[in-house]
Every structure is written in structure tokens, then in C-alpha cells.
Enzyme design. Structure first.
Site, PDB file in Angstrom:
ATOM      1  N   TYR A   1       0.258  -1.112   0.310  1.00 56.14           N
ATOM      2  CA  TYR A   1       0.605  -0.398   0.481  1.00 56.14           C
ATOM      3  C   TYR A   1       0.936   1.154  -0.393  1.00 56.14           C
ATOM      4  O   TYR A   1       1.697   1.486   0.537  1.00 56.14           O
ATOM      5  CB  TYR A   1      -0.673   0.133   0.898  1.00 56.14           C
ATOM      6  CG  TYR A   1      -2.022   1.256   1.597  1.00 56.14           C
ATOM      7  CD1 TYR A   1      -2.296   1.168   0.307  1.00 56.14           C
ATOM      8  CD2 TYR A   1      -2.129   2.221   2.600  1.00 56.14           C
ATOM      9  CE1 TYR A   1      -3.291   2.638   0.708  1.00 56.14           C
ATOM     10  CE2 TYR A   1      -3.310   2.806   2.209  1.00 56.14           C
ATOM     11  CZ  TYR A   1      -3.639   3.064   1.689  1.00 56.14           C
ATOM     12  OH  TYR A   1      -5.140   3.813   1.442  1.00 56.14           O
TER      13      TYR A   1
ATOM     14  N   TYR B   1      -2.708   4.899   8.686  1.00 55.72           N
ATOM     15  CA  TYR B   1      -2.825   4.776   8.363  1.00 55.72           C
ATOM     16  C   TYR B   1      -1.532   4.041   9.414  1.00 55.72           C
ATOM     17  O   TYR B   1      -0.288   3.322   8.898  1.00 55.72           O
ATOM     18  CB  TYR B   1      -2.163   4.100   7.356  1.00 55.72           C
ATOM     19  CG  TYR B   1      -1.768   2.276   6.361  1.00 55.72           C
ATOM     20  CD1 TYR B   1      -2.515   1.460   6.071  1.00 55.72           C
ATOM     21  CD2 TYR B   1      -0.582   2.651   6.141  1.00 55.72           C
ATOM     22  CE1 TYR B   1      -2.769   0.059   5.629  1.00 55.72           C
ATOM     23  CE2 TYR B   1      -0.152   0.353   5.878  1.00 55.72           C
ATOM     24  CZ  TYR B   1      -1.719   0.116   5.568  1.00 55.72           C
ATOM     25  OH  TYR B   1      -1.080  -1.231   5.237  1.00 55.72           O
TER      26      TYR B   1
HETATM   27  P1  NAD Z   1      -8.559  -9.755   3.911  1.00 52.10           P
HETATM   28  O1  NAD Z   1      -9.156  -9.854   5.280  1.00 52.10           O
HETATM   29  O2  NAD Z   1      -9.029 -10.387   3.137  1.00 52.10           O
HETATM   30  O3  NAD Z   1      -6.421 -10.268   3.997  1.00 52.10           O
HETATM   31  C1  NAD Z   1      -6.363 -10.055   4.909  1.00 52.10           C
HETATM   32  C2  NAD Z   1      -5.428 -11.205   5.619  1.00 52.10           C
HETATM   33  O4  NAD Z   1      -4.065 -11.561   6.187  1.00 52.10           O
HETATM   34  C3  NAD Z   1      -6.936 -12.304   6.502  1.00 52.10           C
HETATM   35  O5  NAD Z   1      -7.538 -12.989   5.968  1.00 52.10           O
HETATM   36  C4  NAD Z   1      -6.683 -12.631   7.148  1.00 52.10           C
HETATM   37  O6  NAD Z   1      -7.270 -13.799   8.207  1.00 52.10           O
HETATM   38  C5  NAD Z   1      -4.973 -13.042   7.181  1.00 52.10           C
HETATM   39  N1  NAD Z   1      -3.974 -12.673   8.113  1.00 52.10           N
HETATM   40  C6  NAD Z   1      -3.532 -11.838   9.228  1.00 52.10           C
HETATM   41  N2  NAD Z   1      -3.205 -12.250  10.470  1.00 52.10           N
HETATM   42  C7  NAD Z   1      -2.157 -13.259   9.602  1.00 52.10           C
HETATM   43  C8  NAD Z   1      -1.611 -14.698   9.700  1.00 52.10           C
HETATM   44  N3  NAD Z   1      -0.402 -14.294  11.044  1.00 52.10           N
HETATM   45  N4  NAD Z   1      -1.155 -15.253   9.876  1.00 52.10           N
HETATM   46  C9  NAD Z   1      -1.593 -15.973   8.748  1.00 52.10           C
HETATM   47  N5  NAD Z   1      -3.033 -14.977   7.784  1.00 52.10           N
HETATM   48  C10 NAD Z   1      -3.706 -13.905   7.917  1.00 52.10           C
HETATM   49  O7  NAD Z   1      -7.702  -7.751   3.730  1.00 52.10           O
HETATM   50  P2  NAD Z   1      -6.953  -7.674   2.167  1.00 52.10           P
HETATM   51  O8  NAD Z   1      -6.945  -5.816   2.829  1.00 52.10           O
HETATM   52  O9  NAD Z   1      -6.844  -7.691   0.500  1.00 52.10           O
HETATM   53  O10 NAD Z   1      -5.737  -7.220   2.438  1.00 52.10           O
HETATM   54  C11 NAD Z   1      -5.273  -8.473   1.844  1.00 52.10           C
HETATM   55  C12 NAD Z   1      -3.604  -7.885   1.813  1.00 52.10           C
HETATM   56  O11 NAD Z   1      -4.004  -7.035   0.891  1.00 52.10           O
HETATM   57  C13 NAD Z   1      -2.846  -7.380   2.132  1.00 52.10           C
HETATM   58  O12 NAD Z   1      -1.455  -7.561   2.451  1.00 52.10           O
HETATM   59  C14 NAD Z   1      -3.480  -5.666   2.624  1.00 52.10           C
HETATM   60  O13 NAD Z   1      -2.401  -4.858   3.309  1.00 52.10           O
HETATM   61  C15 NAD Z   1      -2.967  -5.542   0.940  1.00 52.10           C
HETATM   62  N6  NAD Z   1      -3.670  -3.845   0.621  1.00 52.10           N
HETATM   63  C16 NAD Z   1      -5.089  -3.900   0.913  1.00 52.10           C
HETATM   64  C17 NAD Z   1      -5.866  -2.343   0.413  1.00 52.10           C
HETATM   65  C18 NAD Z   1      -7.688  -2.626   1.264  1.00 52.10           C
HETATM   66  O14 NAD Z   1      -7.508  -1.263   1.217  1.00 52.10           O
HETATM   67  N7  NAD Z   1      -7.558  -3.501   1.509  1.00 52.10           N
HETATM   68  C19 NAD Z   1      -4.738  -1.859  -0.288  1.00 52.10           C
HETATM   69  C20 NAD Z   1      -3.792  -1.949  -0.470  1.00 52.10           C
HETATM   70  C21 NAD Z   1      -2.657  -3.154   0.368  1.00 52.10           C
END
Ligand code: NAD
Length: 286
Positions: free
Chosen positions: A172, A182
Site C-alpha cells: 500500500y 495507516y
Molecule cells: P483481507 O482481510 O481479505 O486479508 C487479510 C488476511 O490476512 C485475512 O484473511 C486474515 O485472516 C489474514 N491474516 C492476518 N494475520 C495473519 C497471520 N498471522 N497469518 C495468516 N493470515 C493472517 O484484507 P485485504 O485488504 O484484502 O488484505 C490483503 C493484502 O492486501 C494485505 O497485505 C493488505 O495490506 C493489502 N492491501 C489492502 C488494501 C485495501 O484497501 N484493502 C490496499 C492495499 C493493500
């Protein structure tokens, strides 16, 4: 012959991990997922009861199949690293072999090899606190769950990955620009993840001919993002200010992951690829 992907960080059908799984499945890949242990039960139950069937539909009308769901906690590298209170915790004691090393061993036993590794997980217990108010433990926990988890996953899965394979994580823009809200060291964790993407691209490229890239994604209303608390503001900001004034769909990130995992991207490694409707290119909001 189809490729096999392991996607860490899928626990519902709202996040980027799910969308990446779908795009890879649509391109013919076999899908394995790693699901955070505390979320495993509800994810498997929902999957079994058909709660995700509508969002499993692929462009050709068939349903995405997840060949196997592995319990995973990417904060723990092996059994020796697991403290007693976690070992005996009810949610964890019900599953086994969920440390990174054990999951890699299980996948090796079950399938022998993979072609694609996806890290789509992050966690920062103090994400809602400004950096100046973040504790040492909160900061280190964010780095452990969101950055080192990737180093550890790649390290343990690399021996299973076929040369020419591809590894992808999600980052991000708060790593490089100021995004108030954040917090908790999450901006630091994403900066580490992006820097590690370059170093890991070198090491895994030279050693195993594996490509390593990260997708800097725009805002998506995932479970994790809702927990941070300002996701609707971020989506509105992007709609108002990005070159492309449309809501970002998770599929657009999924499709980029499928591209990066394919031979079409055979010369791309060590890169941060923006999938954000171009918001990163703006200098001012207008
Ligand atoms: P999401 O909730 O779908 O995914 C996050 C996942 O991480 C969850 O399934 C959670 O159970 C898992 N998790 C947390 N701690 C864990 C651990 N110790 N071991 C294994 N799994 C674990 O949310 P998302 O937003 O799709 O996130 C996925 C990626 O995308 C992340 O790296 C996030 O930072 C990144 N991201 C998200 C956004 C956004 O706006 N949603 C923007 C940029 C980047």
C-alpha cells in the site's frame, strides 16, 4: 498443463486474496489457500455451506474450486516458535501443522511443488494509533505479521517452487507517502515489504529463477480494511482525485496478479506494480 498456486491470506470472499485466487483459477491454475487459524472454522463452514458460491463463479460460468485449505499462522515459523498460550488456545489446538514450515512441508507432501506463491495478509494490532503513539510491541507485531511473514513464506516455499515461478505480495502506498490513519507501524511494514521485494527478487532470481513482485493496490472494502476504519474515506478520495474516477474492483488486482504470475511477465521482477486507478501518480488532490 495447469500451474499450482498457494495463496496465503484468504478467509472470506471480500479481500484481494480471494480475487487473486479467482483470476488464477480462471487462467487454469489449481488453487491452494492458507487461512489464518482463528478464521479457519468459519471460512471452511461458509465454503461448505455454499455461502461463497455466487462469488465463486468464474467468467466461463464454472465455479472456482479450492483444492485444499491449509490452516496457517504466518507469525510463527515453526513449532519451537509457538508460545504455550497459543499452543493451548482452543482455536489453535483444534488444528495442527499451521506454522509456516509445517504448511510448506504439508504442501510438499500433498502436491510436491507449486508454481505461484501469493502473500495477501497483513496485521497491525495498533494500526489505528499514530506512529508517535505506537508501542515497540505493536510496531514489531506489525512488521512480524505483515513483512517478515513474507520473508518466511518465500524462504520455506522456495524449495517447492519450480524455476520460472512467481511470487507476489500486496502493498500500500502508505509506505512511501504520508497516509494519516495507516498507523501502528503498518506504513513501516509496507516500506519493509517493498524493499524486501527487491532484495528477495535478487536472491530468489539468482538462486531459483523465481520472480518476486509486489502489487501496490488502491483501497478496497475488505475485512482488514474495514478494521482500520477509514476505508470509505480512502475510496471516496480515490474516486475524486485519481486519473481514473471509478471504484477499484478486487478483480483488477486479481487480473494483475495473474499477469505477473504468467510468462507474459517473464522479465518483470523486483517491481512495485501500482493497481490503483493511477492515484499514485497524482501530486495534489484535485
Ligand atoms: P483481507 O482481510 O481479505 O486479508 C487479510 C488476511 O490476512 C485475512 O484473511 C486474515 O485472516 C489474514 N491474516 C492476518 N494475520 C495473519 C497471520 N498471522 N497469518 C495468516 N493470515 C493472517 O484484507 P485485504 O485488504 O484484502 O488484505 C490483503 C493484502 O492486501 C494485505 O497485505 C493488505 O495490506 C493489502 N492491501 C489492502 C488494501 C485495501 O484497501 N484493502 C490496499 C492495499 C493493500
Amino acid at each position: 498443463k495447469g500451474k499450482r498456486a498457494f495463496i496465503a491470506g484468504v478467509a472470506d470472499d471480500n479481500g484481494y486474496g480471494w480475487a487473486i485466487a479467482k483470476s488464477l483459477a480462471a487462467a487454469g491454475a489449481e488453487i491452494l489457500v492458507g487461512t489464518w487459524v482463528p478464521a479457519l472454522n468459519i471460512f471452511e463452514t461458509s465454503l461448505r455451506r455454499g455461502k461463497f458460491d455466487e462469488s465463486r463463479v468464474l467468467p466461463d460460468g464454472s465455479l472456482m474450486e479450492i483444492t485444499k485449505v491449509y490452516p496457517l499462522d504466518a507469525v510463527f515459523d515453526n513449532l519451537d516458535a509457538v508460545p504455550e498460550d497459543i499452543k493451548t488456545n482452543k482455536r489453535y489446538a483444534g488444528s495442527s501443522n499451521w506454522t509456516v514450515q509445517e504448511v510448506a512441508e504439508s504442501v510438499k507432501q500433498d502436491f510436491g511443488s507449486i508454481d505461484i506463491l501469493v502473500h495477501s495478509l497483513a496485521n497491525g494490532p495498533e494500526v489505528s494509533k499514530p506512529l508517535l503513539e505506537t508501542s515497540r510491541n505493536g510496531y514489531l507485531a506489525a512488521l512480524s505479521a505483515s513483512s517478515y511473514s513474507y520473508v518466511s513464506l518465500l524462504k520455506h516455499f522456495l524449495p517447492l517452487m519450480k524455476p520460472g515461478g512467481s511470487s507476489i505480495s500486496l502493498t500500500y502506498i502508505a509506505s512511501e507517502r504520508i497516509i494519516p490513519g495507516y498507523g501502528g507501524g503498518m506504513s513501516s511494514a509496507k516500506a519493509a515489504l517493498e524493499s524486501d521485494t527487491r532484495v528477495l527478487a535478487f536472491e530468489a532470481g539468482r538462486k531459483n529463477k523465481i520472480r518476486v513482485n509486489t502489487i501496490s493496490a488502491g483501497p478496497l472494502r475488505s475485512r482488514a480494511a474495514k478494521a482500520i476504519g477509514f476505508i470509505d474515506t480512502m475510496i471516496e478520495y480515490s474516486m475524486a482525485n485519481a486519473p481514473l474516477q471509478k471504484e477499484l474492483s478486487a478483480d483488477e488486482v486479481g487480473n494483475t496478479a495473474a499477469f505477473l504470475a504468467s510468462p507474459l511477465a517473464s522479465a518483470i521482477t523486483g517491481a512495485v506494480i501500482y493497481v490503483d486507478n493511477g492515484l499514485n501518480a497524482m501530486g495534489v488532490g484535485i
